[in-house]
Design a protein around this motif. Structure first.
Motif, short mmCIF file in Angstrom:
data_model
loop_
_atom_site.label_atom_id
_atom_site.label_comp_id
_atom_site.label_asym_id
_atom_site.label_seq_id
_atom_site.Cartn_x
_atom_site.Cartn_y
_atom_site.Cartn_z
N ASP A 246 0.76 -1.25 0.02
CA ASP A 246 0.08 -0.06 0.04
C ASP A 246 0.70 1.44 0.14
O ASP A 246 0.48 2.26 -0.57
CB ASP A 246 -0.90 -0.19 1.24
N PHE A 247 2.03 1.21 0.74
CA PHE A 247 3.00 2.13 0.86
C PHE A 247 3.44 2.64 -0.45
O PHE A 247 3.74 3.94 -0.79
CB PHE A 247 4.09 2.06 1.63
N LEU A 248 3.62 1.55 -1.47
CA LEU A 248 4.32 1.83 -2.82
C LEU A 248 3.22 1.90 -3.75
O LEU A 248 3.54 1.38 -4.87
CB LEU A 248 5.39 0.74 -2.95
N HIS A 249 1.72 1.97 -3.49
CA HIS A 249 0.81 1.87 -4.28
C HIS A 249 1.10 3.01 -5.51
O HIS A 249 1.85 4.09 -5.35
CB HIS A 249 -0.48 2.26 -3.74
N PRO A 250 1.01 2.64 -6.91
CA PRO A 250 1.25 3.31 -7.83
C PRO A 250 0.73 5.01 -7.71
O PRO A 250 1.33 5.84 -8.27
CB PRO A 250 0.59 2.91 -9.25
N SER A 251 -0.36 5.22 -7.05
CA SER A 251 -0.99 6.27 -6.90
C SER A 251 -0.28 7.44 -5.98
O SER A 251 -0.39 8.29 -6.20
CB SER A 251 -2.51 6.39 -6.47
N ILE A 252 0.58 6.68 -5.12
CA ILE A 252 1.37 7.62 -4.25
C ILE A 252 2.86 7.13 -4.17
O ILE A 252 3.59 7.48 -3.40
CB ILE A 252 0.88 7.41 -2.74
N ARG A 253 3.32 6.23 -5.17
CA ARG A 253 4.80 5.65 -4.98
C ARG A 253 5.80 7.08 -5.23
O ARG A 253 6.67 6.98 -4.45
CB ARG A 253 4.68 4.71 -6.30
N ARG A 254 5.61 7.84 -5.97
CA ARG A 254 6.70 8.99 -6.30
C ARG A 254 6.66 9.72 -4.90
O ARG A 254 7.72 10.01 -4.44
CB ARG A 254 5.90 9.70 -7.32
N SER B 178 5.77 8.67 -1.86
CA SER B 178 6.51 7.75 -0.98
C SER B 178 7.97 7.71 -0.88
O SER B 178 8.73 7.99 -0.06
CB SER B 178 5.71 6.23 -0.94
N LEU B 179 8.48 7.55 -2.13
CA LEU B 179 9.85 7.45 -2.49
C LEU B 179 10.55 8.72 -2.12
O LEU B 179 11.69 8.79 -1.74
CB LEU B 179 10.25 6.88 -3.76
N LEU B 180 10.13 9.89 -2.52
CA LEU B 180 10.66 11.23 -2.38
C LEU B 180 10.90 11.14 -0.56
O LEU B 180 11.57 11.83 -0.26
CB LEU B 180 9.90 12.24 -2.94
N LEU B 181 9.75 11.20 -0.08
CA LEU B 181 9.73 11.25 1.37
C LEU B 181 10.56 10.27 2.13
O LEU B 181 11.31 10.41 3.06
CB LEU B 181 8.41 11.06 2.05
N VAL B 182 10.74 9.09 1.47
CA VAL B 182 11.83 8.05 2.15
C VAL B 182 13.39 8.55 1.90
O VAL B 182 14.17 8.63 2.78
CB VAL B 182 11.84 6.78 1.16
N VAL B 183 13.70 9.24 0.62
CA VAL B 183 15.04 9.92 0.73
C VAL B 183 15.20 11.08 1.63
O VAL B 183 16.32 11.34 2.11
CB VAL B 183 15.08 10.21 -1.00
N CYS B 184 14.00 11.88 1.52
CA CYS B 184 14.24 13.01 2.54
C CYS B 184 14.45 12.63 3.94
O CYS B 184 15.46 13.12 4.65
CB CYS B 184 12.88 13.71 2.47
N TRP B 185 13.76 11.39 4.60
CA TRP B 185 13.81 11.00 5.77
C TRP B 185 15.09 10.64 5.96
O TRP B 185 15.76 10.77 7.13
CB TRP B 185 12.94 9.98 6.10
N PHE B 186 15.56 9.52 5.33
CA PHE B 186 17.21 9.11 5.21
C PHE B 186 18.20 10.18 5.10
O PHE B 186 18.98 10.14 6.27
CB PHE B 186 17.09 8.10 4.20
N THR B 187 18.06 10.94 4.13
CA THR B 187 19.19 11.90 4.21
C THR B 187 19.09 13.08 5.29
O THR B 187 20.33 13.45 5.87
CB THR B 187 19.06 12.72 2.96
N LEU B 188 17.96 13.40 5.71
CA LEU B 188 17.99 14.59 6.88
C LEU B 188 18.37 13.90 8.35
O LEU B 188 19.16 14.56 8.79
CB LEU B 188 16.62 15.17 6.82
#
Length: 214
Positions: free
Chosen positions: A39-47, A49-59
């Protein structure tokens, strides 16, 4: 996306006689985790989700990696510093940072406060790296913590508002997990750098904060 834009998480789950939809046992927990990730990677919100993953990891990598080493960095300066007193001042800078963030959050928007706060933190980390004054070092460290806390508050709001209600807790769990992973890796990286090059450590932190801000 709003709740109406997301159709992958709204299907009714099987219920037991008591109407409980929670998974039972280890196998059920694993199925629930896979369902949550799907559900987290569902096509409608995948972009998103992935942008926020990068943001959380790098910050998390840049901020926690730097803040947790602040007392050690103070001790390594060639000029006299009371490391613990100054570390307290850096931590206390959170208070005005939170007050300013609360005032600006709805006035300039979450994204602008997040990007602006972390961009300023990255610039301050670079200044910290090349500071040769005790007063400037402590002041920059306090300002860095103050502006970055506004970015973190914005990230929390932005993250929860980016997912439909039924997925928010699952999404925040995955994002927080990626943040913890980034902060753990940062401790190993910065621990290896601190005895070799303080400038390299601070510039690495600045680079990760810059990536997250973008």
């Amino acid at each position: 996306p709003g709740d109406a834009d997301y159709e992958g998480y709204t299907a009714d789950a099987p219920r037991d006689a008591a109407g409980d939809t929670r998974p039972k046992g280890c196998a059920g927990c694993l199925r629930g985790a896979r369902k949550g990730l799907s559900d987290f990677l569902h096509p409608s919100i995948r972009r998103t989700s992935l942008l926020l993953v990068v943001c959380w990891f790098t910050l998390s990598f840049g901020w926690y990696g730097l803040i947790l080493w602040i007392p050690t960095l103070f001790k390594q300066q060639s000029f006299e510093l009371d490391a613990y007193q100054d570390a307290f001042l850096v931590a206390a800078a959170n208070l005005p940072g939170n007050i300013i963030a609360a005032f600006l959050m709805d006035r300039i928007g979450r994204r602008f406060l997040l990007g602006g706060g972390m961009m300023l933190a990255a610039i301050l980390a670079v200044i910290f790296a090349f500071s040769h004054s005790a007063a400037l070092t402590v002041t920059v460290a306090c300002l860095l913590n103050m502006v970055s806390v506004g970015g973190w508050n914005s990230l929390d709001c932005l993250s929860t508002e980016s997912f439909p209600t039924t997925l928010r807790t699952t999404a925040m769990g995955y994002l927080a997990g990626m943040g913890r992973l980034g902060s753990i890796i940062a401790q190993f990286v910065f621990g290896a750098l601190i005895d070799k090059s303080t400038v390299a450590l601070l510039c690495t932190a600045a680079g990760m904060l810059f990536i997250g801000a973008m």
